[in-house]
Design an enzyme around this catalytic site. Sequence first.
Site, PDB file in Angstrom:
ATOM      1  N   ASN A   1      -1.839   6.262   8.219  1.00 37.63           N
ATOM      2  CA  ASN A   1      -1.949   6.015   9.660  1.00 37.63           C
ATOM      3  C   ASN A   1      -1.746   7.293  10.472  1.00 37.63           C
ATOM      4  O   ASN A   1      -2.459   7.553  11.437  1.00 37.63           O
ATOM      5  CB  ASN A   1      -0.918   4.967  10.099  1.00 37.63           C
ATOM      6  CG  ASN A   1      -1.491   3.559  10.077  1.00 37.63           C
ATOM      7  OD1 ASN A   1      -2.690   3.370  10.261  1.00 37.63           O
ATOM      8  ND2 ASN A   1      -0.649   2.588   9.836  1.00 37.63           N
TER       9      ASN A   1
ATOM     10  N   ASP B   1      -6.251   0.302   9.707  1.00 41.02           N
ATOM     11  CA  ASP B   1      -6.639  -1.115   9.732  1.00 41.02           C
ATOM     12  C   ASP B   1      -7.793  -1.391   8.768  1.00 41.02           C
ATOM     13  O   ASP B   1      -7.802  -2.407   8.071  1.00 41.02           O
ATOM     14  CB  ASP B   1      -7.062  -1.531  11.154  1.00 41.02           C
ATOM     15  CG  ASP B   1      -5.859  -1.710  12.071  1.00 41.02           C
ATOM     16  OD1 ASP B   1      -4.714  -1.580  11.571  1.00 41.02           O
ATOM     17  OD2 ASP B   1      -6.059  -1.969  13.276  1.00 41.02           O
TER      18      ASP B   1
ATOM     19  N   GLU C   1       1.905  -3.449   5.730  1.00 41.47           N
ATOM     20  CA  GLU C   1       1.002  -3.151   4.614  1.00 41.47           C
ATOM     21  C   GLU C   1       1.400  -3.932   3.367  1.00 41.47           C
ATOM     22  O   GLU C   1       1.111  -3.530   2.260  1.00 41.47           O
ATOM     23  CB  GLU C   1       0.974  -1.648   4.353  1.00 41.47           C
ATOM     24  CG  GLU C   1       2.281  -1.041   3.827  1.00 41.47           C
ATOM     25  CD  GLU C   1       3.246  -0.597   4.920  1.00 41.47           C
ATOM     26  OE1 GLU C   1       3.274  -1.227   6.002  1.00 41.47           O
ATOM     27  OE2 GLU C   1       3.975   0.386   4.686  1.00 41.47           O
TER      28      GLU C   1
ATOM     29  N   HIS D   1      -4.884   4.782  13.420  1.00 43.06           N
ATOM     30  CA  HIS D   1      -4.688   3.359  13.142  1.00 43.06           C
ATOM     31  C   HIS D   1      -5.971   2.622  12.803  1.00 43.06           C
ATOM     32  O   HIS D   1      -5.957   1.636  12.062  1.00 43.06           O
ATOM     33  CB  HIS D   1      -3.987   2.676  14.322  1.00 43.06           C
ATOM     34  CG  HIS D   1      -2.535   3.015  14.377  1.00 43.06           C
ATOM     35  ND1 HIS D   1      -1.602   2.342  13.625  1.00 43.06           N
ATOM     36  CD2 HIS D   1      -1.862   3.970  15.056  1.00 43.06           C
ATOM     37  CE1 HIS D   1      -0.406   2.865  13.846  1.00 43.06           C
ATOM     38  NE2 HIS D   1      -0.543   3.858  14.708  1.00 43.06           N
TER      39      HIS D   1
ATOM     40  N   ILE E   1       0.852  -1.194   0.000  1.00 45.54           N
ATOM     41  CA  ILE E   1       0.000   0.000   0.000  1.00 45.54           C
ATOM     42  C   ILE E   1       0.887   1.243   0.000  1.00 45.54           C
ATOM     43  O   ILE E   1       1.853   1.338   0.771  1.00 45.54           O
ATOM     44  CB  ILE E   1      -0.934   0.027   1.225  1.00 45.54           C
ATOM     45  CG1 ILE E   1      -1.846  -1.220   1.212  1.00 45.54           C
ATOM     46  CG2 ILE E   1      -1.776   1.301   1.247  1.00 45.54           C
ATOM     47  CD1 ILE E   1      -2.802  -1.310   2.383  1.00 45.54           C
TER      48      ILE E   1
END
Length: 295
Positions: free
Chosen positions: A178, A187, A213, A183, A171
């Site tokens: 983030n 997620d 990621e 977070h 990613i």
Amino acid sequence: MAEQRRVLIVDDDAQNIKVAANALNAPDLIIGFAKSGADALRRLEETEFDLILLDVMMPRMDGFQVCTKLKEDPEKSHIPVIFLTARTDEESIERAYEVGGVDYVPKPFRTRELIARVRSQLRQLELRRRLEQLATRDSLTGVYNRRRFFELGEATFSRSKAGLAAFMIDIDHFKRINDVFGHQIGDALLKKTADSIGRVLPEKAVFGRLGGEEFAALMPAKDADEARHQAEAMREEVARTVLETEDGRNISCTVSIGLGIDREAASLDGLLKIADDMLYRAKGAGRNRTMLRES
Ligand SMILES: [Mg+2]
């Protein structure tokens, strides 16, 4: 309603099948039946069963032989077998466990006892499945974890004669996502990305999260064009899928993909290394793209 389970009743006597099927009549149980060992093996090829009730005395192939065959088949050896039989001599009981049976119910059976024994096996099955899930899946995204990816990947690599493509998928700017959104959003975005990639991968692909990621996939591809096409499909699907947050924001992300084709890689690690090098280049070239080196 609880998840439905399939139980296969195998008996050469139609009346016996009927009695057992009636005893096990419940909304969460789907009952199948077979009237011979060969018939049972055929049914098991067509349909996945969760549990087998197996008569011992049948003409041609007896229950012990059927069970032995099942236990030799890696695709079916996990299905628990309860023997259901009029033979109650100690030697037969011993043999039932030796060939891989998990339980032994004498005929004529008592209905509540049969139900209790079947339920007990189904509970254990549930537990085994949950443990397997924990051991093999990434808890956040539900795709294979690193360990399972490499296990299945090694098997796939050694089976494939030619035409295996490896994808390393990362990613873009995930740390920034983030930092900016927190977070929880990070997620959710990981999960969304895994879902997007899973949607466009063929069923036979092996797909896992290697950590952070970073994801990896392996799939058969007849040539570089097909592999590149697949990578682009994943990349585009990730880019077009939007995550809606609770406070009404729309967030999306992109991925960079490095691609390796196996022709000259001597090992899975070698192939993934090629894909990883290409991923590094895709990042360097501006992200949100696929890079390919044909070896
Ligand atoms: Mg019989």
